[in-house]
Write a protein that holds these residues in place. Structure first.
Motif, PDB file in Angstrom:
ATOM      1  N   GLU A   1       0.427  -1.303   0.397  1.00 35.69           N
ATOM      2  CA  GLU A   1      -0.385   0.303   0.098  1.00 35.69           C
ATOM      3  C   GLU A   1       0.748   1.218  -0.055  1.00 35.69           C
ATOM      4  OE1 GLU A   1      -3.793   1.457  -0.327  1.00 35.69           O
ATOM      5  OE2 GLU A   1      -3.245   0.082  -0.473  1.00 35.69           O
ATOM      6  N   ASN A   2       2.032   1.519   0.741  1.00 37.32           N
ATOM      7  CA  ASN A   2       3.167   2.348   0.995  1.00 37.32           C
ATOM      8  C   ASN A   2       4.648   1.847   1.067  1.00 37.32           C
ATOM      9  OD1 ASN A   2       0.503   2.815   3.785  1.00 37.32           O
ATOM     10  ND2 ASN A   2       0.638   4.161   1.641  1.00 37.32           N
ATOM     11  N   GLY A   3       5.183   1.758  -0.124  1.00 30.55           N
ATOM     12  CA  GLY A   3       6.591   1.553   0.104  1.00 30.55           C
ATOM     13  C   GLY A   3       7.277   2.214   1.320  1.00 30.55           C
ATOM     14  N   ILE A   4       7.472   3.215   1.811  1.00 32.98           N
ATOM     15  CA  ILE A   4       7.849   2.775   3.162  1.00 32.98           C
ATOM     16  C   ILE A   4       6.367   4.641   4.237  1.00 32.98           C
ATOM     17  CG2 ILE A   4       9.769   4.924   2.579  1.00 32.98           C
ATOM     18  CD1 ILE A   4      10.982   4.006   5.210  1.00 32.98           C
ATOM     19  N   LEU A   5       6.665   3.874   5.315  1.00 31.72           N
ATOM     20  CA  LEU A   5       5.806   5.082   5.805  1.00 31.72           C
ATOM     21  C   LEU A   5       6.541   5.849   7.144  1.00 31.72           C
ATOM     22  CD1 LEU A   5       3.103   6.611   6.608  1.00 31.72           C
ATOM     23  CD2 LEU A   5       2.860   4.477   8.044  1.00 31.72           C
ATOM     24  N   VAL A   6       6.884   7.191   7.209  1.00 33.21           N
ATOM     25  CA  VAL A   6       7.316   7.881   8.335  1.00 33.21           C
ATOM     26  C   VAL A   6       6.279   9.169   9.135  1.00 33.21           C
ATOM     27  CG1 VAL A   6       8.929   8.652   8.839  1.00 33.21           C
ATOM     28  CG2 VAL A   6       9.677   7.448   6.732  1.00 33.21           C
ATOM     29  N   ALA A   7       6.171   8.441  10.126  1.00 30.44           N
ATOM     30  CA  ALA A   7       5.084   9.481  10.822  1.00 30.44           C
ATOM     31  C   ALA A   7       5.232   9.630  12.797  1.00 30.44           C
ATOM     32  CB  ALA A   7       3.522   8.599  11.349  1.00 30.44           C
ATOM     33  N   SER A   8       4.543  10.692  12.895  1.00 30.54           N
ATOM     34  CA  SER A   8       4.739  10.891  14.617  1.00 30.54           C
ATOM     35  C   SER A   8       6.585  11.042  14.967  1.00 30.54           C
ATOM     36  CB  SER A   8       4.153   9.553  15.549  1.00 30.54           C
ATOM     37  OG  SER A   8       4.886   8.357  15.118  1.00 30.54           O
ATOM     38  N   GLY A   9       7.256  11.603  13.982  1.00 29.36           N
ATOM     39  CA  GLY A   9       8.430  12.494  15.032  1.00 29.36           C
ATOM     40  C   GLY A   9       9.703  10.880  14.372  1.00 29.36           C
ATOM     41  N   ALA A  10       9.193  10.165  13.562  1.00 35.98           N
ATOM     42  CA  ALA A  10       9.990   9.424  13.235  1.00 35.98           C
ATOM     43  C   ALA A  10      11.165   9.878  12.054  1.00 35.98           C
ATOM     44  CB  ALA A  10       9.801   8.196  12.462  1.00 35.98           C
ATOM     45  N   ASP A  11      12.694   9.548  11.896  1.00 34.56           N
ATOM     46  CA  ASP A  11      13.612  10.466  11.845  1.00 34.56           C
ATOM     47  C   ASP A  11      14.046   9.333  10.605  1.00 34.56           C
ATOM     48  OD1 ASP A  11      14.841  11.993   9.647  1.00 34.56           O
ATOM     49  OD2 ASP A  11      15.775  12.998  11.657  1.00 34.56           O
ATOM     50  N   PRO A  12      14.298   7.993   9.321  1.00 38.80           N
ATOM     51  CA  PRO A  12      14.892   7.165   9.085  1.00 38.80           C
ATOM     52  C   PRO A  12      15.406   7.673   7.543  1.00 38.80           C
ATOM     53  CG  PRO A  12      12.743   6.998   8.076  1.00 38.80           C
ATOM     54  CD  PRO A  12      12.958   8.178   8.989  1.00 38.80           C
ATOM     55  N   SER A  13      16.761   6.646   7.697  1.00 40.07           N
ATOM     56  CA  SER A  13      17.724   8.022   6.742  1.00 40.07           C
ATOM     57  C   SER A  13      17.698   6.084   5.539  1.00 40.07           C
ATOM     58  CB  SER A  13      18.948   7.574   7.244  1.00 40.07           C
ATOM     59  OG  SER A  13      19.484   7.513   6.363  1.00 40.07           O
TER      60      SER A  13
END
Length: 596
Positions: free
Chosen positions: A248-260
């Motif tokens: 559905e989504n390749g990568i989901l980033v939410a609620s203050g997360a911070d990946p590289s």
């Protein structure tokens, strides 16, 4: 020296009839021991303490140990190694394999946990899993350390692999199939996944939450119901060389997360490739997003990603920043979309630098109130079906070093939008270089329009234009056209060509230092139509009336007038000979609205 114990289902010389008796003998001796088990089915609970190795004498899987309910293997101390056994349990909430203390290695082991946990590594323990299979239940590392290599986790009713409570686990070259929730969940813990394959999960395939630290390297995620990768709740970590397909989504980033995220591919995602929302962050470098069903890169509801060197191909929308989100996009290549390449809506702010857009209907589209802003710098927009840049609402757009080639309309601003253009060019457009309408505002410096098939620049409505140091070359109809109540200023500009008109203006735009060999024409507004006053008991005028002809209190009036004027029949249609023959009868108003 390691003491050897042999177990056989029927006992025999020097053999124990069950595994438990051999373990008790080894424990009584108190030294390292190896328990070798002959093929067969053993229904018992194994409690292991000390330095013990349990090994199947036959092929892996030839020894089955089971219990109707509860734990099958209980490790409470020492260093335990299990090789080649099949462990089967039901309703084992503590785990078919429950490691309380010490270290445990499972090698070529198969665990089946019906309605329970396959293996549970509790705080302070260390568990290694190699070449093993875990079916139906989840495997939990809670406050422990773990190493997993070449394992398979299948049909878990929960999370296939859970790393929680400050655990530290490395998972390599393993496969996870068909879990009901997450394939891997890392919560308030640390995990490193390398060379793994996750497929068929009902929730996010790989989930990091609650300040987790997750590294995903060289993995494959495919055919999942929701996100391929998810970082939420202030999680951190990195994704390298990973491919997500059919999520559905390749990568989901939410609620203050911070990946590289670097060097990864998100292909054929049903909604979004990269999805950042709810104050999520993230750095995305050298990634590819292919065939996204809705948006390739979406920043929404306060998201703020940093995207660099990414390529978008196929799908609907390239990059969208909406609902008070932000985004910084550098060296982005967008091609072959059915919709908009770049979109900024609803009080969002975005910066685009070194962007290339090819074969998309729209290049950049903005819409929203005055808090909606977009900056496009050093960009090329090629082969667009509609407009290279379109700003509406009260949005504000700044263009610098933007080139738009081969399309319908170069730059457009409407309603109350503001468009600032500097050092930019439009060429080979089938309608015009720039269009400003409504009450929009255009400020342009060093704008060049070449080869427009209609106009170079057009302003209509009550738009305002401030254009200086600009050129309009070889525009087929007119270089500059200003209609309606459009106003503004034109300074130090040039219009070149061999046909058409240099400027068609309404007298509201100041022409300062215009260089051209083509004619300049002022558009004269047509005279107002005659005023028609309908009255029934005498003439009463409430405004100035011109060219009016009146008759009242007459039964029949015939009017004849010579001259070439437009003739209207009683239905309001003109005849072909230009002669007029009007007949007004009675003092009552007829249906066509003729005056009396």
């Amino acid at each position: 020296m390691v003491k050897r114990y042999v177990v056989a289902p029927q006992g025999g010389r020097g053999a124990y009839p069950d595994i438990g008796s051999a373990l008790r003998a080894a424990s009584a001796r108190g030294r390292a021991a190896r328990v070798e088990i002959a093929p067969g089915h053993y229904e018992e609970t194994l409690t292991v303490r000390g330095d013990i190795e349990l090994a199947a004498l036959g092929d892996a899987g030839s020894v089955v140990v089971s219990r109707p309910r509860g734990t099958v293997l209980d490790v409470s101390a020492g260093s335990v190694v299990v090789r080649g056994l099949v462990l089967v349990g039901r309703d084992a909430d503590a785990g078919v394999v429950d490691c309380h203390a010490g270290t445990l290695t499972l090698d070529r082991v198969a665990i089946r946990a019906h309605d329970g946990v396959c293996a549970h590594a509790k705080p302070g323990t260390s568990v290694t899993l190699t070449d093993s299979e875990f079916r139906y239940g989840r495997t939990v590392f809670a406050g422990s350390t773990g190493y997993v290599e070449r394992c398979r986790f299948t049909d878990a009713a929960d999370n296939a692999l859970a790393v929680i409570e400050s655990a530290r686990v490395t998972v390599r070259d393993s496969r996870i199939d068909g879990t009901r929730i997450h394939g891997v969940r890392v919560s308030d813990a640390w995990a490193h996944l390398a060379g793994c394959h996750v497929t068929g999960t009902e929730k996010a395939a790989v989930m990091a939450d609650t300040r987790a630290e997750l590294t995903v390297e060289g993995c494959m995620v495919e055919a999942v119901d929701m996100a391929g990768l998810a970082f939420i709740e202030q999680s951190r970590g990195s994704v390298r060389g990973t491919r997500v397909t059919d999520a559905e989504n390749g990568i989901l980033v939410a609620s203050g997360a911070d990946p590289s995220v670097r060097g990864s591919v998100f292909a054929d995602c049903r909604d979004t490739g990269i999805h950042v929302q709810d104050s999520g962050r993230g750095t995305f470098e050298d990634c590819e997003i292919l065939g996204a069903g809705n948006v390739a890169v979406l920043s929404t509801r306060g998201g703020a990603p940093r995207v660099s060197g990414c390529r978008v191909s196929g799908g609907n929308v390239g990059v969208a920043v909406t609902e008070k989100a932000r985004g910084h996009f550098t060296r982005v290549d967008v091609r072959d979309l059915t919709g908009v390449a770049l979109r900024v809506w609803d009080e969002s702010r975005a910066e685009f630098t070194q962007v290339r857009v090819e074969r998309c209907p729209f290049g950049l589209e903005t819409r929203g109130n005055g808090g909606t802003t977009a900056e496009l710098t050093d960009a090329r927009i090629l082969d667009f079906d509609m407009a290279a840049v379109a700003a509406v609402g009260q949005s504000r757009v700044s263009l610098k070093g933007v080139s738009a080639e081969r399309g319908l309309l170069g730059f457009g601003a409407g309603e109350e939008a503001q468009l600032h253009v500097r050092d930019s060019a439009v060429s080979a457009v089938s309608i015009g270089g720039a269009l400003v309408f409504g009450t929009a505002r255009l400020v342009a410096r060093n704008l060049t329009v070449t080869g427009a098939e209609s106009y170079g620049l057009c302003g209509t409505g009550s738009a305002y234009l401030d254009v200086a140091d600009s050129r309009f070359d070889d525009c087929a109809a007119t270089g500059l056209r200003f209609d309606d109540a459009c106003g503004g200023r034109l300074a130090d500009c040039a219009v070149t060509g061999t046909t058409g008109v240099a400027v068609q203006h309404n007298g509201r735009v100041k022409l300062v230092s215009l260089s051209t060999s083509l004619p300049v024409r002022e558009i004269t507004e047509p005279a107002p139509p005659p005023t028609v006053v309908n009255h029934y008991h005498g003439p009463v005028f409430v405004e100035a009336v011109h060219s009016a002809q009146l008759a009242w209190n007459n039964t029949n009036v015939v009017q004849q007038q010579a001259g070439q004027i437009d003739n209207c029949d009683p239905s309001g249609r003109s005849d072909h000979d230009g002669q007029s023959d009007h007949s007004i009868q009675s003092s009552q108003s007829d249906q066509d609205g003729a005056g009396r």
